[in-house]
Design a protein around this motif. Structure first.
Motif, PDB file in Angstrom:
ATOM      1  N   ARG A 244     -23.077  22.222  19.499  1.00 53.06           N
ATOM      2  CA  ARG A 244     -25.002  22.028  19.561  1.00 53.06           C
ATOM      3  C   ARG A 244     -26.037  23.128  19.464  1.00 53.06           C
ATOM      4  O   ARG A 244     -25.131  24.595  19.938  1.00 53.06           O
ATOM      5  N   THR A 245     -25.772  23.499  18.243  1.00 54.72           N
ATOM      6  CA  THR A 245     -27.448  24.527  18.056  1.00 54.72           C
ATOM      7  C   THR A 245     -28.655  24.150  18.898  1.00 54.72           C
ATOM      8  O   THR A 245     -28.794  23.082  18.542  1.00 54.72           O
ATOM      9  N   PHE A 246     -28.687  24.876  20.242  1.00 57.11           N
ATOM     10  CA  PHE A 246     -30.268  24.185  20.488  1.00 57.11           C
ATOM     11  C   PHE A 246     -31.042  24.619  19.461  1.00 57.11           C
ATOM     12  O   PHE A 246     -31.861  25.219  18.932  1.00 57.11           O
ATOM     13  N   SER A 247     -32.735  23.753  19.974  1.00 61.29           N
ATOM     14  CA  SER A 247     -33.725  23.777  19.119  1.00 61.29           C
ATOM     15  C   SER A 247     -34.497  24.723  19.447  1.00 61.29           C
ATOM     16  O   SER A 247     -35.435  25.599  18.691  1.00 61.29           O
ATOM     17  N   LEU A 248     -34.211  25.870  20.825  1.00 55.82           N
ATOM     18  CA  LEU A 248     -34.819  26.396  20.760  1.00 55.82           C
ATOM     19  C   LEU A 248     -34.183  28.365  19.779  1.00 55.82           C
ATOM     20  O   LEU A 248     -34.622  29.310  19.727  1.00 55.82           O
ATOM     21  N   GLY A 249     -33.321  28.107  19.393  1.00 52.12           N
ATOM     22  CA  GLY A 249     -32.211  29.140  18.480  1.00 52.12           C
ATOM     23  C   GLY A 249     -30.827  29.373  18.801  1.00 52.12           C
ATOM     24  O   GLY A 249     -30.507  29.158  19.666  1.00 52.12           O
ATOM     25  N   GLU A 250     -30.852  30.022  17.538  1.00 44.49           N
ATOM     26  CA  GLU A 250     -29.141  30.393  18.484  1.00 44.49           C
ATOM     27  C   GLU A 250     -29.071  32.064  19.300  1.00 44.49           C
ATOM     28  O   GLU A 250     -27.665  32.249  19.317  1.00 44.49           O
ATOM     29  N   ASP A 251     -30.410  32.404  19.507  1.00 49.71           N
ATOM     30  CA  ASP A 251     -30.165  32.934  20.833  1.00 49.71           C
ATOM     31  C   ASP A 251     -30.022  33.001  22.301  1.00 49.71           C
ATOM     32  O   ASP A 251     -30.104  33.352  23.204  1.00 49.71           O
ATOM     33  N   LEU A 252     -30.022  31.434  22.476  1.00 49.32           N
ATOM     34  CA  LEU A 252     -29.377  31.235  23.652  1.00 49.32           C
ATOM     35  C   LEU A 252     -27.899  30.236  23.900  1.00 49.32           C
ATOM     36  O   LEU A 252     -27.125  30.149  22.782  1.00 49.32           O
ATOM     37  N   VAL A 253     -27.185  31.084  24.706  1.00 49.61           N
ATOM     38  CA  VAL A 253     -25.819  30.769  24.718  1.00 49.61           C
ATOM     39  C   VAL A 253     -25.480  30.340  26.760  1.00 49.61           C
ATOM     40  O   VAL A 253     -25.885  30.739  27.145  1.00 49.61           O
ATOM     41  N   VAL A 254     -24.988  29.167  26.526  1.00 53.77           N
ATOM     42  CA  VAL A 254     -24.354  28.446  27.432  1.00 53.77           C
ATOM     43  C   VAL A 254     -23.041  29.190  27.739  1.00 53.77           C
ATOM     44  O   VAL A 254     -22.600  28.581  27.146  1.00 53.77           O
ATOM     45  N   ASN A 255     -23.156  29.792  28.998  1.00 52.82           N
ATOM     46  CA  ASN A 255     -22.437  30.276  29.604  1.00 52.82           C
ATOM     47  C   ASN A 255     -21.070  29.059  30.219  1.00 52.82           C
ATOM     48  O   ASN A 255     -20.081  29.232  29.518  1.00 52.82           O
ATOM     49  N   ASP A 256     -22.168  28.172  31.291  1.00 51.46           N
ATOM     50  CA  ASP A 256     -21.066  28.048  31.704  1.00 51.46           C
ATOM     51  C   ASP A 256     -21.847  26.472  33.004  1.00 51.46           C
ATOM     52  O   ASP A 256     -22.474  26.364  32.832  1.00 51.46           O
ATOM     53  N   PHE A 257     -20.875  25.318  33.159  1.00 47.79           N
ATOM     54  CA  PHE A 257     -21.112  24.503  33.699  1.00 47.79           C
ATOM     55  C   PHE A 257     -21.205  24.963  35.328  1.00 47.79           C
ATOM     56  O   PHE A 257     -19.922  25.203  35.751  1.00 47.79           O
ATOM     57  N   VAL A 258     -22.368  24.492  35.651  1.00 50.62           N
ATOM     58  CA  VAL A 258     -22.761  24.841  37.421  1.00 50.62           C
ATOM     59  C   VAL A 258     -22.780  23.809  38.315  1.00 50.62           C
ATOM     60  O   VAL A 258     -21.672  24.116  39.212  1.00 50.62           O
ATOM     61  N   GLY A 259     -23.142  22.458  37.450  1.00 49.51           N
ATOM     62  CA  GLY A 259     -22.443  21.779  38.574  1.00 49.51           C
ATOM     63  C   GLY A 259     -23.647  19.941  38.326  1.00 49.51           C
ATOM     64  O   GLY A 259     -24.237  20.275  37.149  1.00 49.51           O
ATOM     65  N   THR A 260     -24.250  19.382  39.324  1.00 52.43           N
ATOM     66  CA  THR A 260     -24.916  18.005  38.848  1.00 52.43           C
ATOM     67  C   THR A 260     -25.567  17.617  39.742  1.00 52.43           C
ATOM     68  O   THR A 260     -24.969  19.357  41.166  1.00 52.43           O
ATOM     69  N   MET A 261     -26.563  16.993  39.627  1.00 48.87           N
ATOM     70  CA  MET A 261     -27.165  17.296  40.332  1.00 48.87           C
ATOM     71  C   MET A 261     -27.799  15.297  40.522  1.00 48.87           C
ATOM     72  O   MET A 261     -27.831  14.949  40.134  1.00 48.87           O
ATOM     73  N   GLY A 262     -27.696  15.080  41.597  1.00 46.26           N
ATOM     74  CA  GLY A 262     -27.913  13.313  41.227  1.00 46.26           C
ATOM     75  C   GLY A 262     -28.554  13.343  43.288  1.00 46.26           C
ATOM     76  O   GLY A 262     -28.665  14.217  44.095  1.00 46.26           O
ATOM     77  N   PHE A 263     -28.607  12.385  43.641  1.00 44.51           N
ATOM     78  CA  PHE A 263     -29.131  11.074  45.238  1.00 44.51           C
ATOM     79  C   PHE A 263     -28.153  10.360  45.280  1.00 44.51           C
ATOM     80  O   PHE A 263     -27.265   9.699  44.886  1.00 44.51           O
ATOM     81  N   GLU A 264     -27.450  10.588  47.282  1.00 43.37           N
ATOM     82  CA  GLU A 264     -26.612   9.400  47.473  1.00 43.37           C
ATOM     83  C   GLU A 264     -27.003   9.329  48.600  1.00 43.37           C
ATOM     84  O   GLU A 264     -27.941   9.878  49.456  1.00 43.37           O
ATOM     85  N   GLU A 265     -26.749   8.089  48.850  1.00 45.96           N
ATOM     86  CA  GLU A 265     -27.501   7.134  50.105  1.00 45.96           C
ATOM     87  C   GLU A 265     -26.508   7.290  50.836  1.00 45.96           C
ATOM     88  O   GLU A 265     -25.267   6.825  50.609  1.00 45.96           O
ATOM     89  N   VAL A 266     -26.405   7.895  52.296  1.00 46.56           N
ATOM     90  CA  VAL A 266     -25.212   7.865  53.457  1.00 46.56           C
ATOM     91  C   VAL A 266     -25.558   6.758  54.725  1.00 46.56           C
ATOM     92  O   VAL A 266     -26.811   7.244  55.743  1.00 46.56           O
ATOM     93  N   VAL A 267     -24.871   5.890  54.711  1.00 44.49           N
ATOM     94  CA  VAL A 267     -25.208   5.257  55.522  1.00 44.49           C
ATOM     95  C   VAL A 267     -23.972   5.283  56.868  1.00 44.49           C
ATOM     96  O   VAL A 267     -23.225   5.102  57.014  1.00 44.49           O
ATOM     97  N   ASP A 268     -24.250   5.605  58.288  1.00 45.90           N
ATOM     98  CA  ASP A 268     -23.661   5.532  59.060  1.00 45.90           C
ATOM     99  C   ASP A 268     -23.449   4.130  60.196  1.00 45.90           C
ATOM    100  O   ASP A 268     -24.968   3.648  60.686  1.00 45.90           O
ATOM    101  N   TRP A 269     -22.764   4.040  60.452  1.00 48.64           N
ATOM    102  CA  TRP A 269     -22.872   2.630  60.332  1.00 48.64           C
ATOM    103  C   TRP A 269     -22.140   2.356  62.296  1.00 48.64           C
ATOM    104  O   TRP A 269     -21.257   3.783  63.005  1.00 48.64           O
ATOM    105  N   GLN A 270     -22.521   0.880  63.081  1.00 50.36           N
ATOM    106  CA  GLN A 270     -22.920   1.606  64.447  1.00 50.36           C
ATOM    107  C   GLN A 270     -22.191   0.307  64.338  1.00 50.36           C
ATOM    108  O   GLN A 270     -22.616  -0.282  64.522  1.00 50.36           O
ATOM    109  N   TYR A 271     -20.785   0.026  64.979  1.00 52.05           N
ATOM    110  CA  TYR A 271     -20.849  -1.195  65.708  1.00 52.05           C
ATOM    111  C   TYR A 271     -20.586  -1.525  67.099  1.00 52.05           C
ATOM    112  O   TYR A 271     -20.123  -0.124  68.892  1.00 52.05           O
TER     113      TYR A 271
END
Length: 97
Positions: free
Chosen positions: A8-35
């Motif tokens: 892909r060519t970004f709209s910012l021009g060809e001076d921007l180089v994407v080096n690598d994938f860092v990771g993902t950000m998201g949300f996760e709901e964790v529920v601890d169950w007690q019986y």
């Protein structure tokens, strides 16, 4: 999803180089169950018990991920724009969401 292998060519021009994938950000709901084990004679008397680890119907922890995940990439300004930033003492590295 073939979007990860396309060039892909970004709209910012060809001076921007994407080096690598860092990771993902998201949300996760964790529920601890007690019986509890209830006393039949006194329903208010409850004792905590550990769930059976071999029984999937009694999990000790469940996780629900959100549907929205943001991908994070590391990039760098190069070329004339990168040289200008470096000459001014600015950082050429960028994070892209």
């Amino acid at each position: 999803d073939l979007s990860g292998v396309q060039t892909r060519t970004f709209s910012l021009g060809e001076d921007l180089v994407v080096n690598d994938f860092v990771g993902t950000m998201g949300f996760e709901e964790v529920v601890d169950w007690q019986y509890y084990y209830e006393n039949e004679d006194d329903p208010t008397d409850r004792k905590v018990v550990q769930p059976n680890p071999f029984d999937d119907a009694q999990p000790s922890r469940t996780r629900n991920k959100s549907g929205s995940v943001v991908r994070v990439f590391r990039g760098e300004w190069i070329g004339r724009l990168g040289g200008t930033l470096r000459a001014r003492g600015l950082d050429r590295r960028v994070l892209i969401k």
